[in-house]
Design an enzyme around this catalytic site. Structure first.
Site, PDB file in Angstrom:
ATOM      1  CG  HIS A  72       4.412  -4.983  -2.386  1.00  0.00           C
ATOM      2  ND1 HIS A  72       3.941  -4.733  -1.024  1.00  0.00           N
ATOM      3  CD2 HIS A  72       3.864  -6.278  -2.511  1.00  0.00           C
ATOM      4  CE1 HIS A  72       3.479  -5.615  -0.279  1.00  0.00           C
ATOM      5  NE2 HIS A  72       3.253  -6.452  -1.191  1.00  0.00           N
TER       6      HIS A  72
ATOM      7  CB  CYS B 147      -9.589  -0.497  -1.449  1.00  0.00           C
ATOM      8  SG  CYS B 147      -8.865   1.168  -1.189  1.00  0.00           S
ATOM      9  CB  VAL B 148      -4.131  -1.283  -4.026  1.00  0.00           C
ATOM     10  CG1 VAL B 148      -2.523  -1.633  -3.597  1.00  0.00           C
ATOM     11  CG2 VAL B 148      -4.676  -2.604  -4.301  1.00  0.00           C
ATOM     12  CB  ILE B 149      -4.245   2.953   0.082  1.00  0.00           C
ATOM     13  CG1 ILE B 149      -5.896   2.925   0.076  1.00  0.00           C
ATOM     14  CG2 ILE B 149      -3.693   4.583   0.439  1.00  0.00           C
ATOM     15  CD1 ILE B 149      -6.641   3.142   1.200  1.00  0.00           C
TER      16      ILE B 149
HETATM   17  N1  RBF Z   1      -4.043  -5.857  -0.142  1.00  0.00           N
HETATM   18  C1  RBF Z   1      -4.987  -4.759  -0.522  1.00  0.00           C
HETATM   19  O1  RBF Z   1      -6.057  -5.084  -1.058  1.00  0.00           O
HETATM   20  N2  RBF Z   1      -4.776  -3.458  -0.379  1.00  0.00           N
HETATM   21  C2  RBF Z   1      -3.652  -3.133  -0.230  1.00  0.00           C
HETATM   22  O2  RBF Z   1      -3.419  -1.819   0.036  1.00  0.00           O
HETATM   23  C3  RBF Z   1      -2.474  -3.888   0.504  1.00  0.00           C
HETATM   24  N3  RBF Z   1      -1.458  -3.508   0.934  1.00  0.00           N
HETATM   25  C4  RBF Z   1      -0.578  -4.382   1.455  1.00  0.00           C
HETATM   26  C5  RBF Z   1       0.640  -4.034   1.685  1.00  0.00           C
HETATM   27  C6  RBF Z   1       1.564  -4.795   2.296  1.00  0.00           C
HETATM   28  C7  RBF Z   1       3.202  -4.133   2.684  1.00  0.00           C
HETATM   29  C8  RBF Z   1       1.571  -6.327   2.053  1.00  0.00           C
HETATM   30  C9  RBF Z   1       2.514  -7.258   2.422  1.00  0.00           C
HETATM   31  C10 RBF Z   1       0.338  -6.454   1.625  1.00  0.00           C
HETATM   32  C11 RBF Z   1      -0.614  -5.813   1.142  1.00  0.00           C
HETATM   33  N4  RBF Z   1      -1.892  -6.225   0.681  1.00  0.00           N
HETATM   34  C12 RBF Z   1      -2.784  -5.413   0.302  1.00  0.00           C
HETATM   35  C13 RBF Z   1      -2.256  -7.610   0.681  1.00  0.00           C
HETATM   36  C14 RBF Z   1      -1.904  -8.438  -0.506  1.00  0.00           C
HETATM   37  O3  RBF Z   1      -2.982  -8.031  -1.401  1.00  0.00           O
HETATM   38  C15 RBF Z   1      -1.993  -9.949  -0.290  1.00  0.00           C
HETATM   39  O4  RBF Z   1      -3.076 -10.221   0.350  1.00  0.00           O
HETATM   40  C16 RBF Z   1      -0.891 -10.403   0.504  1.00  0.00           C
HETATM   41  O5  RBF Z   1       0.402  -9.903  -0.262  1.00  0.00           O
HETATM   42  C17 RBF Z   1      -0.605 -11.852   0.531  1.00  0.00           C
HETATM   43  O6  RBF Z   1      -0.526 -12.467  -0.636  1.00  0.00           O
END
Ligand code: RBF
Length: 157
Positions: A94, A86-88
């Protein structure tokens, strides 16, 4: 409602009692991804998949789903992989990079391994929209991801 796949059945005659599934669960936005996981497992069991034939692996975030999926799909004893994340957008500067990376990454896993690797990643503007798709009024996308995996196995035969 258009675009909303109602909960239910993959409607296939495929015998799933010997099929093995890996479910990769991103730990970011855990409340949502756990609900997606519950939906996926419930659906697999309802279609005759054995509990012992479901392997769960956690990864830190959605970005890591690709490698987790590749490792699982390369295993001889796994028939299909379901990726849940889940990416919000509001919380994630990013957002576009993560979403694109994981979409391309999972596509590559499909092509490289010739096994279904299902994109069960919510990409929403806010948490409310995510909750609606994780067991709320718009169903459970984890359940839909499981049905998609079953349908792909049925096509392969
Ligand atoms: N991973 C998710 O699955 N959902 C998110 O909403 C999410 N937001 C992130 C926001 C930031 C600022 C960062 C640095 C990472 C986020 N990640 C998120 C983690 C990303 O998928 C990953 O685990 C990390 O960037 C390490 O490779």
């Amino acid at each position: 409602m258009p675009g909303v796949l109602k909960s239910g059945s993959a409607n296939t005659k495929l015998n799933l009692s010997r099929k093995r599934f890996a479910i990769i669960v991103a730990e970011w936005n855990e409340e949502i991804t756990e609900a997606l996981y519950d939906g996926a497992v419930e659906s697999l069991l309802a279609h005759g998949v054995k509990k012992t034939n479901i392997v769960r692996k956690n990864v830190p975030g959605s970005y890591e789903l690709t490698l987790g999926a590749l490792w699982m799909a390369e295993r001889k004893d796994i028939d299909a992989v379901i990726c849940l994340g889940c990416v919000i957008q509001g919380d994630t500067p990013h957002f576009d990079y993560i979403c694109q990376a994981v979409a391309y990454g999972i596509t590559e896993v499909n092509i490289k391994t010739k096994k279904p690797a299902i994109f069960g990643v919510l990409t929403t503007l806010n948490k409310k929209q995510a909750l609606e798709r994780a067991g709320g009024k718009l169903g459970n996308k984890g359940e839909e991801a499981a049905i998609t995996a079953i349908k792909m196995l049925a096509i392969k035969g």
